[in-house]
Design an enzyme around this catalytic site. Structure first.
Site, PDB file in Angstrom:
ATOM      1  N   THR A 191      -9.416   7.983   8.266  1.00 61.59           N
ATOM      2  CA  THR A 191      -8.634   7.546   9.440  1.00 61.59           C
ATOM      3  C   THR A 191      -9.263   8.013  10.754  1.00 61.59           C
ATOM      4  O   THR A 191      -9.110   7.354  11.776  1.00 61.59           O
ATOM      5  CB  THR A 191      -7.164   8.010   9.381  1.00 61.59           C
ATOM      6  OG1 THR A 191      -7.094   9.438   9.452  1.00 61.59           O
ATOM      7  CG2 THR A 191      -6.475   7.528   8.119  1.00 61.59           C
ATOM      8  N   ILE A 235      -6.453   5.436  14.626  1.00 61.61           N
ATOM      9  CA  ILE A 235      -5.130   4.834  14.353  1.00 61.61           C
ATOM     10  C   ILE A 235      -4.832   5.060  12.866  1.00 61.61           C
ATOM     11  O   ILE A 235      -4.916   4.143  12.043  1.00 61.61           O
ATOM     12  CB  ILE A 235      -5.077   3.344  14.726  1.00 61.61           C
ATOM     13  CG1 ILE A 235      -5.830   3.072  16.049  1.00 61.61           C
ATOM     14  CG2 ILE A 235      -3.631   2.906  14.870  1.00 61.61           C
ATOM     15  CD1 ILE A 235      -5.799   1.624  16.481  1.00 61.61           C
ATOM     16  N   HIS A 236      -4.467   6.307  12.559  1.00 65.20           N
ATOM     17  CA  HIS A 236      -4.339   6.749  11.155  1.00 65.20           C
ATOM     18  C   HIS A 236      -3.542   5.764  10.279  1.00 65.20           C
ATOM     19  O   HIS A 236      -4.034   5.251   9.276  1.00 65.20           O
ATOM     20  CB  HIS A 236      -3.643   8.107  11.103  1.00 65.20           C
ATOM     21  CG  HIS A 236      -4.275   9.162  11.947  1.00 65.20           C
ATOM     22  ND1 HIS A 236      -5.427   9.814  11.570  1.00 65.20           N
ATOM     23  CD2 HIS A 236      -3.922   9.689  13.143  1.00 65.20           C
ATOM     24  CE1 HIS A 236      -5.741  10.704  12.501  1.00 65.20           C
ATOM     25  NE2 HIS A 236      -4.853  10.648  13.456  1.00 65.20           N
ATOM     26  N   ASP A 237      -2.269   5.554  10.653  1.00 61.73           N
ATOM     27  CA  ASP A 237      -1.372   4.812   9.754  1.00 61.73           C
ATOM     28  C   ASP A 237      -1.800   3.364   9.541  1.00 61.73           C
ATOM     29  O   ASP A 237      -1.499   2.764   8.503  1.00 61.73           O
ATOM     30  CB  ASP A 237       0.059   4.826  10.317  1.00 61.73           C
ATOM     31  CG  ASP A 237       0.685   6.212  10.235  1.00 61.73           C
ATOM     32  OD1 ASP A 237       0.192   7.046   9.450  1.00 61.73           O
ATOM     33  OD2 ASP A 237       1.663   6.454  10.965  1.00 61.73           O
TER      34      ASP A 237
END
Ligand code: BDR
Ligand code: CA
Length: 308
Positions: A191, A235-237
């Site tokens: 991520t 933008i991890h998620d």
């Protein structure tokens, strides 16, 4: 077509992941969204989910799940997401309906009544998902996979060893990783490579209603990320949704993942058995690399579709 249940704690990156899922109805049938105390209190993240869904004119059932972790008190992340949990944009407070059932029961009902297997997308601490697994074991065969954002093999962000979502509820995370359900892990290893640049964020400004909302979200998130040393914004998620849409953008390896749950400095750390021959089944596909340009393009295309 994948049938999704999204469990989240919006959260700037959670909001963008929801947008990407809803923008792709040919690929995703979003059966429902549940919230979990994480980035902020359950009340605040549920309010944020309502605001996003109402802004998008969505028609997806929403339910609030657990307020806090299985064992320890909730730890939130105002330093990354602000006092509301999704600081930046202004919402007019339009209402959005919310189910009367608890999020865990809601997830169970959606899985039970779905004629197709369901994919869980988990974007916050794993408390709701762990309770689902413990309380409704008969539903496990109905779960195709869990695509989750959490953990990191090489490093953490909440502590040197632990990533935030796993750190908040490591006991829940260990239940999920040991459930036998196939897992795709978008940890920090991938991520933090899935970043959007400042220039790309600025290109979203005034492009359309939804693109502009993404611009406002990412502008705040970019500023808050600076204190942790990020110039661009991971933008991890969003990785957990984009992987399901375009797995060819990612590379990874299979491993048997465990979580440290004790009170040592390693609490919340995810570690993996990547050996060629491992004694336990390697039920987690750990994402390690991403085609960054392709990843950002998926977001851009999603926003354009939502703006139409
Ligand atoms: C994760 O923690 C939260 O702050 C984000 O929404 C993401 O789910 C990143 O460590
Ligand atoms: Ca999140």
């Amino acid at each position: 077509m994948k049938h999704l249940l999204i469990d989240c704690d919006p959260g700037h990156d959670d909001a963008l992941a929801i947008m990407a899922a809803l923008a792709n109805p040919k690929y995703f049938n979003v059966l429902g969204i549940t919230t979990i105390g994480g980035n902020q209190t359950l009340k605040k993240v549920t309010e944020n989910a309502k605001n996003i869904l109402s802004f998008l004119n969505a028609d997806v059932p929403l339910a609030a799940g657990q307020a806090g972790p299985l064992v320890k008190p909730l730890q939130t992340a105002p330093e990354a997401h602000g006092a509301t949990g999704m600081d930046g944009p202004y919402f007019d407070g339009a209402d959005y309906p919310i189910a009367s059932t608890n999020g865990v029961q809601f997830l169970a009902e959606k899985i039970r009544t779905s004629k197709d297997k369901v994919t869980l997308v988990a974007l916050g601490p794993l408390t709701n998902i762990a309770l689902l697994i413990k309380n409704y074991p008969e539903l496990l065969p109905q779960i195709e996979e869990i695509s989750l954002m959490g953990g990191g093999i090489h490093h953490g962000n909440q502590t040197p060893l632990a990533e935030f979502n796993i750190y908040v509820d490591p006991d829940a995370a260990e239940i999920v990783f040991q459930s036998g359900i196939p897992i795709i892990m978008s940890g920090l290893d991938v991520t933090e490579k899935a970043e959007i640049t400042v220039e790309e964020i600025n290109q979203l400004k005034n492009q359309g209603k939804v693109s502009h909302l993404a611009y406002e979200l990412l502008s705040f998130y970019n500023q808050s990320g600076r204190q942790f040393g990020f110039i661009n914004s991971p933008i991890h998620d969003l990785c957990a949704v984009v992987y399901l849409l375009k797995p060819e953008l990612f590379q990874g390896s299979y491993a048997d993942i465990h979580v440290i749950t004790d009170d040592s400095p390693a609490r919340g750390m995810t570690y993996g058995d990547f050996r060629r021959i491992a004694p336990e089944p390697k039920n987690t596909f750990v994402l390690e690399d991403v085609d960054r340009d392709g990843f950002v393009e998926v977001l851009r295309e999603a926003l354009v579709k939502l703006d139409e």
